[in-house]
Motif scaffolding. Structure first.
Motif, short mmCIF file in Angstrom:
data_model
loop_
_atom_site.label_atom_id
_atom_site.label_comp_id
_atom_site.label_asym_id
_atom_site.label_seq_id
_atom_site.Cartn_x
_atom_site.Cartn_y
_atom_site.Cartn_z
N ASN A 129 0.86 -1.18 0.00
CA ASN A 129 0.00 0.00 0.00
C ASN A 129 0.90 1.23 0.00
O ASN A 129 1.45 1.62 1.03
N PHE A 130 1.05 1.82 -1.17
CA PHE A 130 1.89 3.01 -1.28
C PHE A 130 1.04 4.25 -1.08
O PHE A 130 -0.16 4.27 -1.40
N PRO A 131 1.63 5.32 -0.56
CA PRO A 131 0.87 6.57 -0.41
C PRO A 131 0.54 7.16 -1.77
O PRO A 131 1.09 6.77 -2.80
N GLU A 132 -0.39 8.12 -1.76
CA GLU A 132 -0.76 8.79 -3.01
C GLU A 132 0.39 9.64 -3.53
O GLU A 132 1.20 10.16 -2.77
N ARG A 133 0.43 9.76 -4.84
CA ARG A 133 1.46 10.59 -5.45
C ARG A 133 1.21 12.06 -5.14
O ARG A 133 0.08 12.54 -5.20
N LYS A 134 2.30 12.75 -4.84
CA LYS A 134 2.23 14.19 -4.66
C LYS A 134 2.55 14.88 -5.98
O LYS A 134 3.22 14.31 -6.84
N PRO A 135 2.10 16.11 -6.15
CA PRO A 135 2.48 16.85 -7.37
C PRO A 135 4.00 16.99 -7.45
O PRO A 135 4.68 17.16 -6.43
N LEU A 136 4.55 16.89 -8.65
CA LEU A 136 5.98 17.06 -8.84
C LEU A 136 6.40 18.50 -8.59
O LEU A 136 5.58 19.42 -8.66
N ASN A 137 7.67 18.69 -8.29
CA ASN A 137 8.19 20.05 -8.13
C ASN A 137 7.96 20.84 -9.41
O ASN A 137 8.15 20.33 -10.52
N LYS A 138 7.56 22.08 -9.26
CA LYS A 138 7.44 22.95 -10.43
C LYS A 138 8.84 23.40 -10.85
O LYS A 138 9.65 23.77 -10.01
N ILE A 139 9.12 23.31 -12.15
CA ILE A 139 10.45 23.70 -12.63
C ILE A 139 10.34 24.89 -13.58
O ILE A 139 9.33 25.07 -14.27
N ASP A 140 11.39 25.66 -13.59
CA ASP A 140 11.48 26.84 -14.44
C ASP A 140 12.05 26.41 -15.79
O ASP A 140 13.26 26.29 -15.95
N LYS A 141 11.18 26.18 -16.76
CA LYS A 141 11.63 25.70 -18.06
C LYS A 141 12.15 26.84 -18.92
O LYS A 141 11.71 27.98 -18.81
N LEU A 142 13.10 26.50 -19.80
CA LEU A 142 13.59 27.49 -20.76
C LEU A 142 12.49 27.86 -21.73
O LEU A 142 11.67 27.01 -22.10
N PRO A 143 12.47 29.09 -22.20
CA PRO A 143 11.46 29.47 -23.20
C PRO A 143 11.77 28.82 -24.54
O PRO A 143 12.89 28.38 -24.81
N ASP A 144 10.77 28.76 -25.41
CA ASP A 144 10.96 28.17 -26.74
C ASP A 144 11.97 28.95 -27.56
O ASP A 144 12.73 28.37 -28.35
N LEU A 145 11.96 30.25 -27.41
CA LEU A 145 12.94 31.10 -28.08
C LEU A 145 13.79 31.79 -27.01
O LEU A 145 13.25 32.31 -26.03
N ILE A 146 15.09 31.78 -27.20
CA ILE A 146 15.99 32.30 -26.18
C ILE A 146 17.04 33.18 -26.84
O ILE A 146 17.52 32.88 -27.93
N SER A 147 17.37 34.28 -26.18
CA SER A 147 18.46 35.14 -26.64
C SER A 147 19.52 35.19 -25.56
O SER A 147 19.22 35.08 -24.36
N PHE A 148 20.76 35.36 -25.97
CA PHE A 148 21.89 35.31 -25.05
C PHE A 148 22.48 36.70 -24.86
O PHE A 148 22.71 37.43 -25.83
N SER A 149 22.71 37.02 -23.61
CA SER A 149 23.35 38.30 -23.31
C SER A 149 24.86 38.22 -23.46
O SER A 149 25.54 39.24 -23.61
N ARG A 150 25.37 36.98 -23.48
CA ARG A 150 26.81 36.78 -23.57
C ARG A 150 27.09 35.38 -24.10
O ARG A 150 26.32 34.45 -23.85
N ILE A 151 28.18 35.23 -24.85
CA ILE A 151 28.61 33.91 -25.35
C ILE A 151 30.06 33.70 -24.94
O ILE A 151 30.94 34.47 -25.32
#
Length: 735
Positions: free
Chosen positions: A328-350
């Motif tokens: 008897n396993f406990p109920e699943r909890k919601p996963l940690n919310k993660i900060d995903k990268l945007p679909d389009l990304i620009s770089f301030s530095r390379i």
């Protein structure tokens, strides 16, 4: 009495601790019939998932995860090693087991293990040369060759990991993933374990599965890391340190082989690694409350082509285990919310890390990405793929950092050694066995330059030095120097197509050119040349002849074939015109034009139609013995022996159908038309020869293998065989 009380208290403490820390004693699946497990067990502790290494066998973890998802078992933390780290890392990102399965079923494993640059993607400057080596060796300081650290650098692998982990590649704390995650690697310098709890996820996964001798050790912050399974293949204690109170372990590594099973080098290497793994998993198994060991008998670490079957075996093992036990396993909890990268990304530095010889600016130029411009994941991957195609890097891949609200792109790389040897062993019925050794030097004599020093020994002997200095990267101008010395045998044939005698030809000279190149377009070169040719006695008896010719010319090359020897699509256009004047260091007035066109039209992935046209002309009526064209052979005209006929003017039309029967096996059915003579006739009825034939081709690790058979219009048969790169690799550079 005091002693009795102390003993009772001690026993009580032991029982309390056992109840708090463990639901059941450590066991293997051989103990599935333990009566204590048949009762309904309530699990209230923090659950950790531990996934072992095992190469392709590790794909069984996906099947286990499918059952875990189906049963909604909550996973509070994950620890993995090698292939278990990869699958565990994706699961920790928030991928479901079904999504992970789709990723691995869609993955082209040959792309991971084949780091050869496709001819179609080769930088246009390198298309001046046909393939000239099957094997490459780095060079020691004393100019002796040395073996590489591994078969693969891992470039394709780490860029695939970047692709799959892109959404979280800026997250540096693995506790902030959807599920907290750890993976391990082994520091080959001191044998210590490296536990990744932070950093770039795709770098951690690449380090954890650096199987010795297959993948190059991964350099990370001064450490050389190899497969984590070497010292910890089932990292249960890592999960304990993460706070796991109840551990579900999955073990997928292979066991030790018997004497009769140790047949190949790979078998011995696998056994050597498994000796250590077998010992280090004993304690880890005892730390697992549930240990699932799928029945992978007969599966090896490299059986990636059996991935569906391996995944299914993992699912069967997990389903059988949980069906025979009542948890008897406990109920699943919601996963940690993660900060995903945007679909389009620009770089301030390379930034650039890892370069020794090439400047930061030059590497940024090769990658071609700029600051303050929006890019998708696809754009970033294509940019790094194109940079790799310059053949200057063992690996080159991106990492991304987030600082406040801006993103920094870090280009990480390892440059290829600037000098290396190339080895080619070839054979055909014309030149017999030939061995070619090429010293390749990139950016050594000057920046943005390439030099090839080639020595070929055998029935045909050559010494070629080819040097090119480019001004520009994607397009620009260049200058080109090519001195050479060549001796080869020429045969004479009778009307029955039999060899009657032979002469030797010695030629030396050179070309100097200035040209223009444009990436994915063409190379055009204006050049001057001078050569001295001498025919002398071998078997035939005749007066020796000397010829000197000096002149100038122009040549053009455009090519986008996906493979030079066995293309399934693409085209090649090669044209060369030269002119010499008798009163300028030449024995004859001479004009020469040569052209070769190849067009490969794909109809399906397995069938293509080829049209090839080859044309050579000296324009005026010339005697056959002055600088003629040599006609005949499997890749020229099937219906004549190699170099059987000579003529000052010829045309060959070839139409062929090519079928790709396997990944590396090809069959051609072709029809040839040959027109030749002393006058440039274009009427098809004049001096026409016809032939038809079949060619079988195989792309082997020794180089291309080709077998051919043909019939001419008189139903005479011809047979051909070649191994390796037996063509002239310096065709473009010659006069």
């Amino acid at each position: 009495m005091k002693k009795l009380i102390l003993v009772i208290l001690a026993l009580v403490c032991v029982l309390i601790l056992a109840a708090q820390n463990r639901i059941e004693p450590a066991r293997s699946q051989d103990e599935d019939n333990n009566p204590d497990l048949s009762s309904n067990l309530e699990i209230n502790q923090k659950i950790g998932l531990v996934l072992s290494g095992g190469g392709a066998r590790g794909l069984a973890h996906i099947g286990v995860l499918k059952v875990i998802d189906e049963m909604q078992i909550p996973i509070d933390c994950i620890a993995g090693t090698s292939s278990g780290a990869v699958i565990g890392g994706l699961y920790a990102m928030g991928y479901s087991a079904v999504e992970i399965e789709a990723i691995f079923l869609k993955m082209k494993w040959e792309d991971i293990f084949d780091e050869k640059i496709d001819r179609q993607d080769t930088y246009v400057g390198n298309k001046r040369w046909k393939p000239y080596a099957n094997f490459f060796f780095d060079i020691e300081k004393n100019f002796l060759p040395k073996l590489p650290q591994a078969f693969l650098s891992g470039n394709n692998l780490i860029n695939i990991f970047f692709d799959q982990t892109y959404d979280v590649c800026h997250i540096r704390d693995f506790d902030k993933l959807a599920i907290p995650f750890r993976c391990s690697a082994t520091n080959i310098l001191n044998g210590e374990q490296k536990i990744f709890s932070s950093g770039s996820l795709h770098e951690a996964l690449r380090a954890s599965m650096s199987f010795p001798s297959v993948l190059q050790p991964f350099k990370y912050k001064g450490q050389m890391l190899i497969d984590g399974g070497i010292i910890n293949n089932l990292p249960a204690e890592i999960a304990r340190k993460m706070g796991a109170e109840f551990i579900i372990g999955v073990q997928a590594n292979s066991g030790l082989k018997t004497e009769s099973e140790l047949e190949t080098l790979i078998d011995v290497l696998d056994q050597t690694v498994n000796l250590g793994i077998t010992k280090n998993v004993v304690n880890s198994r005892n730390l697992c409350d549930i240990l699932i060991t799928p029945d992978l008998e007969g599966m090896t670490n490299l059986d990636f082509d059996k991935r569906e079957e391996i995944i299914a075996l993992g699912e069967i093992a997990a389903r059988d285990y949980f069906n025979s036990h009542d948890f008897n396993f406990p109920e699943r909890k919601p996963l940690n919310k993660i900060d995903k990268l945007p679909d389009l990304i620009s770089f301030s530095r390379i930034k650039v890390e890892g370069n020794l010889y090439l400047s930061d600016a030059k590497i940024r130029e090769y990658v071609g990405l700029s600051v303050n411009q929006a890019y998708s994941k696809k754009d970033i991957l294509e940019a790094f793929h194109e940079a790799y195609n310059f053949d200057l890097f063992s690996f080159i891949y991106p990492t991304i950092e987030k600082v406040n609200d801006s993103y920094i792109l870090i280009i990480k790389l390892l440059e290829r050694k600037r000098s290396r040897y190339g080895l080619d062993v070839s054979y055909n019925e014309d030149n017999d066995i030939a061995v070619g050794i090429t010293l390749e030097m990139n950016n050594v004599l000057q920046k943005n330059s390439k030099m090839l020093l080639n020595l070929q020994v055998g029935d045909s002997k050559e010494l070629n030095l080819d040097y090119v200095k480019n001004f520009g990267k994607h397009w620009g101008v260049y200058f080109h120097v090519f001195p050479y010395l060549k001796e080869y045998k020429l045969y004479y044939f009778n009307d029955e197509h039999e060899k009657t005698n032979s002469v030797r030809s010695l030629e030396y000279g050179g070309t100097f050119g200035v040209g223009f190149f444009a990436r994915n377009a063409m190379i055009a070169e204006f050049y001057s040349y001078s050569f001295h040719s001498q025919l002398y006695q071998d078997v035939a008896s005749f007066d020796e002849r000397h010829t000197i010719s000096t002149g100038f010319g122009v040549k053009l090359l455009r090519e986008d074939l996906d493979d030079y020897v066995f293309p399934m699509q693409g085209s090649e256009v090669f044209m060369k015109y030269s002119e010499a004047k008798k009163d300028f260091y030449s024995d004859f007035n001479n004009r020469t034009f040569f052209a070769k066109f190849r067009f490969i039209f794909p109809f399906t992935d397995r069938f293509s139609l080829k049209y090839k046209f080859e044309y050579g002309s000296h324009f005026e009526n010339k005697a056959n013995d002055y600088d003629p064209f040599y006609i005949g052979g499997m890749d020229n005209f099937m219906g004549l022996n190699p170099k059987e006929k000579i003529a000052p003017i010829y045309k060959i039309n070839t139409i062929a159908g090519r079928v790709k029967l396997g990944e590396n096996f090809f069959v051609d059915l072709q029809f040839n038309l040959l027109n030749l003579g002393n006058v440039d006739y274009w009427q098809p009825a004049k001096f026409l020869y016809k032939a038809a034939g079949v060619k079988l081709g195989y792309r082997s690790f020794l180089g291309p293998i080709q077998i051919g058979a043909a019939l001419d219009e008189d139903y005479r048969s011809y047979y051909y065989f070649s191994l390796g790169y037996e063509f002239d690799q310096f065709e473009f550079s010659r006069r």
